[in-house]
Scaffold this active site. Structure first.
Site, short mmCIF file in Angstrom:
data_model
loop_
_atom_site.label_atom_id
_atom_site.label_comp_id
_atom_site.label_asym_id
_atom_site.label_seq_id
_atom_site.Cartn_x
_atom_site.Cartn_y
_atom_site.Cartn_z
N THR A 119 -10.14 2.86 -3.85
CA THR A 119 -10.99 1.67 -3.31
C THR A 119 -11.56 1.85 -2.05
O THR A 119 -11.54 2.74 -1.16
CB THR A 119 -9.77 0.50 -3.01
OG1 THR A 119 -10.29 -0.39 -1.85
CG2 THR A 119 -8.60 1.27 -2.48
N ASP A 120 -12.61 1.09 -1.43
CA ASP A 120 -13.31 1.30 -0.17
C ASP A 120 -12.24 0.74 1.17
O ASP A 120 -12.50 1.39 2.35
CB ASP A 120 -14.43 0.38 0.05
CG ASP A 120 -13.97 -1.17 -0.04
OD1 ASP A 120 -13.04 -1.61 -0.44
OD2 ASP A 120 -15.04 -2.14 -0.18
N GLU A 121 -11.05 0.29 0.73
CA GLU A 121 -10.17 -0.13 1.57
C GLU A 121 -9.38 1.09 2.36
O GLU A 121 -8.95 0.93 3.21
CB GLU A 121 -9.17 -0.98 1.09
CG GLU A 121 -9.90 -2.35 0.77
CD GLU A 121 -9.14 -3.34 0.28
OE1 GLU A 121 -7.80 -3.68 0.76
OE2 GLU A 121 -9.10 -4.15 -0.48
N TYR A 143 -0.91 -1.51 1.03
CA TYR A 143 -2.09 -1.05 -0.05
C TYR A 143 -2.77 -0.19 0.06
O TYR A 143 -2.80 0.85 -0.57
CB TYR A 143 -2.71 -2.69 -0.61
CG TYR A 143 -3.85 -2.46 -1.49
CD1 TYR A 143 -3.56 -1.90 -2.92
CD2 TYR A 143 -5.13 -2.53 -1.23
CE1 TYR A 143 -4.66 -1.53 -3.58
CE2 TYR A 143 -6.23 -2.40 -2.08
CZ TYR A 143 -5.99 -1.87 -3.11
OH TYR A 143 -6.95 -1.60 -4.11
N LYS A 147 -2.89 3.80 -1.34
CA LYS A 147 -4.04 4.26 -2.20
C LYS A 147 -4.60 5.47 -1.41
O LYS A 147 -5.00 6.39 -2.07
CB LYS A 147 -5.31 3.14 -2.30
CG LYS A 147 -4.93 2.13 -3.06
CD LYS A 147 -4.59 2.32 -4.55
CE LYS A 147 -5.86 2.38 -5.40
NZ LYS A 147 -5.53 2.66 -6.87
P1 NAD Z 1 -4.98 -5.64 -11.40
O1 NAD Z 1 -4.04 -5.97 -10.55
O2 NAD Z 1 -5.73 -6.53 -12.13
O3 NAD Z 1 -4.42 -4.61 -12.75
C1 NAD Z 1 -3.29 -3.54 -12.31
C2 NAD Z 1 -2.91 -3.09 -13.67
O4 NAD Z 1 -1.94 -2.06 -13.41
C3 NAD Z 1 -2.22 -4.32 -14.58
O5 NAD Z 1 -2.28 -4.21 -15.88
C4 NAD Z 1 -0.73 -3.81 -14.37
O6 NAD Z 1 0.21 -4.00 -15.44
C5 NAD Z 1 -0.87 -2.23 -14.30
N1 NAD Z 1 0.16 -1.68 -13.55
C6 NAD Z 1 0.93 -2.02 -12.13
N2 NAD Z 1 1.91 -1.21 -11.92
C7 NAD Z 1 2.04 -0.51 -12.74
C8 NAD Z 1 2.89 0.82 -13.17
N3 NAD Z 1 3.62 1.24 -12.21
N4 NAD Z 1 2.69 1.60 -14.15
C9 NAD Z 1 1.77 1.09 -15.36
N5 NAD Z 1 0.67 0.13 -15.07
C10 NAD Z 1 1.01 -0.65 -14.14
O7 NAD Z 1 -6.15 -4.50 -10.84
P2 NAD Z 1 -7.57 -4.37 -10.83
O8 NAD Z 1 -8.04 -5.16 -9.85
O9 NAD Z 1 -7.85 -4.08 -12.27
O10 NAD Z 1 -7.74 -2.81 -10.20
C11 NAD Z 1 -7.54 -1.73 -11.11
C12 NAD Z 1 -7.82 -0.59 -9.95
O11 NAD Z 1 -8.79 -0.55 -9.20
C13 NAD Z 1 -6.66 -0.33 -8.92
O12 NAD Z 1 -6.16 1.24 -8.74
C14 NAD Z 1 -7.38 -0.66 -7.65
O13 NAD Z 1 -6.69 -0.44 -6.58
C15 NAD Z 1 -8.66 -0.61 -8.11
N6 NAD Z 1 -9.64 -1.30 -7.06
C16 NAD Z 1 -9.76 -2.50 -7.40
C17 NAD Z 1 -10.68 -3.35 -6.75
C18 NAD Z 1 -10.59 -4.88 -7.00
O14 NAD Z 1 -11.63 -5.29 -6.04
N7 NAD Z 1 -9.79 -5.49 -7.68
C19 NAD Z 1 -11.53 -2.55 -5.96
C20 NAD Z 1 -11.67 -1.34 -5.92
C21 NAD Z 1 -10.57 -0.69 -6.45
P1 TYD Z 2 -9.02 -10.42 -1.54
O1 TYD Z 2 -9.56 -10.93 -2.85
O2 TYD Z 2 -7.46 -10.45 -1.51
O3 TYD Z 2 -9.36 -8.84 -1.48
P2 TYD Z 2 -9.26 -7.95 -0.45
O4 TYD Z 2 -8.27 -8.49 0.73
O5 TYD Z 2 -8.68 -6.45 -0.99
O6 TYD Z 2 -10.63 -7.57 0.25
O7 TYD Z 2 -9.57 -11.02 -0.44
C1 TYD Z 2 -10.95 -11.10 0.04
C2 TYD Z 2 -11.09 -11.84 1.41
O8 TYD Z 2 -10.80 -13.23 1.24
C3 TYD Z 2 -10.43 -11.22 2.30
O9 TYD Z 2 -11.16 -11.07 3.66
C4 TYD Z 2 -9.08 -12.16 2.64
C5 TYD Z 2 -9.86 -13.57 2.26
N1 TYD Z 2 -9.00 -14.39 1.57
C6 TYD Z 2 -9.06 -15.89 1.99
O10 TYD Z 2 -9.63 -16.12 2.73
N2 TYD Z 2 -8.03 -16.70 1.39
C7 TYD Z 2 -7.51 -16.42 0.13
O11 TYD Z 2 -6.61 -17.18 -0.43
C8 TYD Z 2 -7.51 -15.02 -0.33
C9 TYD Z 2 -6.69 -14.56 -1.56
C10 TYD Z 2 -8.33 -14.21 0.28
#
Ligand code: NAD
Ligand code: TYD
Length: 331
Positions: A119-121, A143, A147
């Site tokens: 992630t960019d985070e 988080y 990561k």
């Molecule tokens: P999500 O929360 O939708 O899904 C996570 C999945 O991992 C779920 O299916 C969960 O059951 C599984 N999981 C959790 N703990 C586990 C464990 N211990 N063993 C096996 N499986 C497990 O997440 P997402 O949004 O699809 O993110 C997927 C990946 O992409 C993550 O690594 C996240 O850090 C990364 N990522 C997410 C975003 C975003 O905006 N959502 C952006 C950049 C990177």
């Molecule tokens: P989120 O979707 O949790 O992603 P991330 O924190 O990983 O970027 O949140 C996106 C942005 O939206 C973040 O600045 C927090 C804000 N946010 C709210 O203002 N209200 C909400 O209920 C949630 C879930 C997020």
């Protein structure tokens, strides 16, 4: 290609698996612990084409069972929500840290290529400009810190053992099947139900939005063309303040502005994320979906797929919200 894809019952992993099966004919095994965020329904379009193993990545036996004769591992499995990491950080060290380590050992024993989805985070917040792959790592939340630790471990396996490890760092994803604890799906479902839309702080935090299929293809690009030991940023084409995202969702759902409610800010809330993706663009990847189009498609998907979100909406995330903010979601 034979792939072990961990965490693919979640949002981005399930999209990645659909793309790999449809567009590349890959032979995929999914390993997923089916936490609150993982649902087998997410893989229903490809269920007859894949093998599914229920298990945790930090469990070496489950990993050995799932790995079979895979040629590569792509790891999506993670605890992913910043707010949950503030309330319950230990689950994040176990899955994001130890789980990644167990997968890396399994890859090392078999000499497999390994892509870590990150992630960019990990770079922290940036006021102006964009992060490149050489920017310092300054994660702010449990988080992003876990990561970051995982990314460093992944890269250490290249430097120490010569394992073909790579890291793909995405910006904020959105699209179908995202769990409604994250900003966009939460706001869409609340707007459709006439519930409050909780905006943290002043609503001016900025995120760099990436449509989920674009990230899925970006990760595929890193898998196929990336250089071992390297990190690739995969950022979206558009940035947007949270309040502008929320207002657009209100327009698309026909809900009223009065639903917006400014609430207590998140602890340690990062102000802005922004990624430069030039390195991955040089390998031929580019995001295809502009935020305005992707958001419209996403709202339409949630409107048309109540079967997917109804069981979730009645459950866990509501309780979480109520505990954290001390108030009900109902207006
Ligand atoms: P999500 O929360 O939708 O899904 C996570 C999945 O991992 C779920 O299916 C969960 O059951 C599984 N999981 C959790 N703990 C586990 C464990 N211990 N063993 C096996 N499986 C497990 O997440 P997402 O949004 O699809 O993110 C997927 C990946 O992409 C993550 O690594 C996240 O850090 C990364 N990522 C997410 C975003 C975003 O905006 N959502 C952006 C950049 C990177
Ligand atoms: P989120 O979707 O949790 O992603 P991330 O924190 O990983 O970027 O949140 C996106 C942005 O939206 C973040 O600045 C927090 C804000 N946010 C709210 O203002 N209200 C909400 O209920 C949630 C879930 C997020």
């Amino acid at each position: 290609m034979k792939l072990l894809v961990s965490g693919a019952a979640g949002f981005i992993g399930s999209t990645f698996v659909e793309l790999r099966v449809r567009e590349h004919g890959d032979d995929v095994t999914v390993l997923d612990a089916l936490t609150y965020a993982g649902r087998q329904e997410n893989l229903r379009e490809v269920e007859s084409d894949i093998r599914f193993v229920a298990g945790a990545i930090e469990d070496p036996d489950a990993v050995a069972d799932a790995i079979g004769d895979a040629e590569a591992i792509v790891n999506f499995a993670a605890e992913t929500h910043v707010d949950r990491s503030i309330a319950d950080p230990f689950a994040f060290s176990v899955t994001n840290g130890q789980g990644t380590h167990v997968l890396l050992e399994a890859a090392r024993e078999r000499g497999l290529r390994y892509v870590q989805v990150s992630t960019d985070e990990v770079y922290g917040s940036i006021e102006t400009g964009s992060f490149t792959e050489t920017s310092p790592l300054q994660p702010s939340s449990p988080y992003s810190a876990t990561k970051t630790g995982a990314d460093l471990l992944v890269l250490s396996y290249y430097h120490t053992y010569g394992l073909e490890t790579l890291v793909a760092r995405g910006s904020n994803n959105y699209g179908p099947r995202q769990y409604p604890e994250k900003l966009i799906p939460l706001m869409i479902l609340n707007a459709m139900a006439g519930d409050h839309l909780p905006v943290y702080g002043d609503g001016k935090n900025v995120r760099n939005w990436l449509y989920v299929e674009d990230f899925g293809r970006g990760i595929g690009h890193v898998l196929a063309h990336g250089k071992p030991g390297e990190v690739y940023n995969c950022g979206g084409p558009d940035e947007c303040e949270n309040i502008a995202v929320v207002q657009r969702i209100l327009q698309l759902t026909g809900a009223d502005d009065s639903l917006i409610e400014y609430v207590t800010d998140r602890l340690g809330h990062d102000r802005r994320y922004s990624l430069s993706s030039e390195k991955l663009a040089a390998l031929g990847w580019r995001a295809q979906t502009r935020f305005a189009d992707g958001l419209e498609r996403t709202v339409a998907w949630y409107r048309d797929n109540a079967w997917w979100w109804e069981p979730i909406r009645s459950g866990a995330y509501r309780e979480y919200y109520e505990r954290h903010y001390g108030r009900s979601l109902k207006s």
